[in-house]
Design a protein around this motif. Structure first.
Motif, PDB file in Angstrom:
ATOM      1  N   GLY A 101      15.998  57.737  86.419  1.00 12.42           N
ATOM      2  CA  GLY A 101      17.207  58.477  85.519  1.00 12.42           C
ATOM      3  C   GLY A 101      18.581  57.681  86.195  1.00 12.42           C
ATOM      4  N   GLU A 102      18.575  57.375  87.124  1.00 14.28           N
ATOM      5  CA  GLU A 102      19.866  56.741  87.480  1.00 14.28           C
ATOM      6  C   GLU A 102      20.111  55.494  86.720  1.00 14.28           C
ATOM      7  N   MET A 103      21.412  54.950  86.651  1.00 12.92           N
ATOM      8  CA  MET A 103      21.942  53.717  86.200  1.00 12.92           C
ATOM      9  C   MET A 103      22.027  52.797  87.290  1.00 12.92           C
ATOM     10  N   ILE A 104      21.529  51.616  86.936  1.00 11.69           N
ATOM     11  CA  ILE A 104      21.685  50.683  87.878  1.00 11.69           C
ATOM     12  C   ILE A 104      22.902  49.424  87.247  1.00 11.69           C
ATOM     13  N   SER A 105      24.056  49.335  87.979  1.00  8.79           N
ATOM     14  CA  SER A 105      25.060  48.459  87.581  1.00  8.79           C
ATOM     15  C   SER A 105      24.967  47.129  87.763  1.00  8.79           C
ATOM     16  N   PRO A 106      25.612  46.103  87.160  1.00  3.73           N
ATOM     17  CA  PRO A 106      25.424  44.778  87.758  1.00  3.73           C
ATOM     18  C   PRO A 106      25.786  44.475  89.122  1.00  3.73           C
ATOM     19  N   ALA A 107      25.189  43.825  89.774  1.00  4.81           N
ATOM     20  CA  ALA A 107      25.333  43.578  91.157  1.00  4.81           C
ATOM     21  C   ALA A 107      26.597  42.805  91.399  1.00  4.81           C
TER      22      ALA A 107
END
Length: 409
Positions: free
Chosen positions: A367-373
């Motif tokens: 459910g969490e968002m992964i942002s660009p590294a």
């Protein structure tokens, strides 16, 4: 009566330091701005302060001390906050780096100026004030450069500018991007030195440096995350020849002393370029990423955090306590899922059961968002392996990473 240790920082990576202090029989105060900081569960008293605002933390601790408390030491854990440590130490009369040393260690221009004056080998560098100045320097020098904020941390705003490459970002965008990550709005550029990069970590005790921490840094994803510079863990013991390792360690100690570090710890970012060691940066604190708390003890047998705490309390460790007693294999890698919303996380328990895997930490959830590294805090998890040799540790950690899948959409 138990001694009291103030620990600046109560995030996830601070927990091993807090636990170690408790194990040493100390009364532990943890300071953090986040009331829900996970490290508070491992402290005797939580103090709501601010890791990066010394005056707020000093005020909070002064209020605490009016109830009869008296600290014997202060240390920061997995946060780049020597300024707060120095301010607290100055207020309570404790052993720590000076305010001047903390300034030099967190202002990269001041740091490089000091190194240049002391003859410490460093890359060419310059503070810049406009995108036009950056464009002119790129055209004049015609080589790969690194653009970075003068006073940020965790690789935020750090860009690799490869001259005459399709990946070269627009200088206008790059300058604004880097400056945005600087609390003071200051930006610098320096020459990128090709060669093996090394993390060192050690102590200066009575003007004598000790450097048990020595890890080869892994930058296998430079192209994937370009122009950002994202490290993917590291490997111990080093593949470098012993004489070069010794040269890097000696330079680390010289750089720490040049910053004024005394009876405290240092963390160096080093590079071996064309057969010669250089200092990229030097921090006056314990490292993050579990290097000081896990990797160094597993690799060398040195109780690094315990020694750092003893120094913070004003004690003098024996030299043999700061020298490696063995060299065993340790490898660390991070997890970088594709950006998007986390749909599922698979293979974690399988990875944990693999031979030699001693840490699997997932830093996201369904459910969490992964942002660009774009900086080190963007890593979604970490895996660490141990073995008799470096090669076997690397094999084990790669197998565990391959077993874990974080699916995003």
């Amino acid at each position: 009566m138990r001694k009291t240790l103030i620990v600046i920082g109560a995030g996830m990576e601070s927990i091993p330091i807090l636990k170690k202090a408790q194990k040493m029989g100390l009364h532990v105060l943890a300071v953090d701005a986040n009331p829900q900081a996970p490290g508070f569960a491992f402290a005797h008293e939580p103090i709501i302060g601010c890791v990066y605002t010394p005056e707020i933390t000093v005020a909070a601790l002064t209020l605490w001390s009016k109830k009869g408390g008296k600290p014997q030491g202060v240390i920061c854990a997995a946060v780049d906050a020597p300024g707060t440590v120095a301010a607290v130490a100055d207020h309570f009369g404790l052993n720590a780096v000076s305010m001047e040393t903390s300034r030099l260690a967190t202002d990269k221009i001041a740091m490089k100026d000091r190194f240049r004056k002391r003859g410490i080998p460093i890359p060419w560098y310059r503070e810049i004030f406009s995108a036009e100045e950056l464009t002119r320097i790129i055209a004049e020098r015609r080589e790969t450069m690194v653009l970075k904020p003068v006073d940020s941390r965790g690789a935020r705003g750090v860009l690799r500018l490869v001259y005459d490459s399709p990946e070269m970002p627009d200088p206008q965008w790059a300058f604004k991007y880097s400056r945005k990550e600087s609390p003071s709005g200051r930006v610098m550029v320096e020459k990128h030195l090709d060669g093996p990069q090394v993390s060192t970590e050690g102590f200066v005790v009575n003007e004598q440096p000790f450097c048990p921490g020595f890890s080869d840094r892994n930058y296998e994803f430079l192209d994937r995350f370009a122009p950002n510079i994202i490290e993917n863990g590291g490997d111990l013991p080093s593949f470098l020849p012993q004489d070069m390792q010794q040269a890097v360690k000696e330079l680390s100690g010289q750089a720490a002393i040049a910053l004024g570090i005394e009876n405290s710890m240092f963390k160096g970012d080093m590079v071996v370029h064309e057969g010669k060691p250089y200092v990229i940066e030097m921090a006056a604190r314990l490292s993050g990423g579990y290097f000081c708390s896990h990797e160094i003890p597993w690799n060398t047998g040195v109780d690094f955090v315990g020694t750092a705490i003893r120094l913070a309390l004003g004690e003098t460790p024996a030299p043999e306590d700061m020298r490696p007693s063995f060299q065993k294999g340790v490898a660390q890698r991070y997890i970088f899922p594709k950006p998007g919303k986390v749909i599922s996380i698979e293979g974690v328990e399988k990875a944990k059961q693999m031979d030699g895997i001693h840490m699997v930490e997932i830093r996201t959830a369904v459910g969490e968002m992964i942002s660009p590294a774009t900086s080190h805090p963007a890593r979604a998890g970490v895996v660490m392996a141990r073995a008799a040799t470096r090669a076997e540790a690397v094999t084990r950690v790669k197998a565990a990473i391959d077993a874990i899948t974080i699916i995003t959409a």
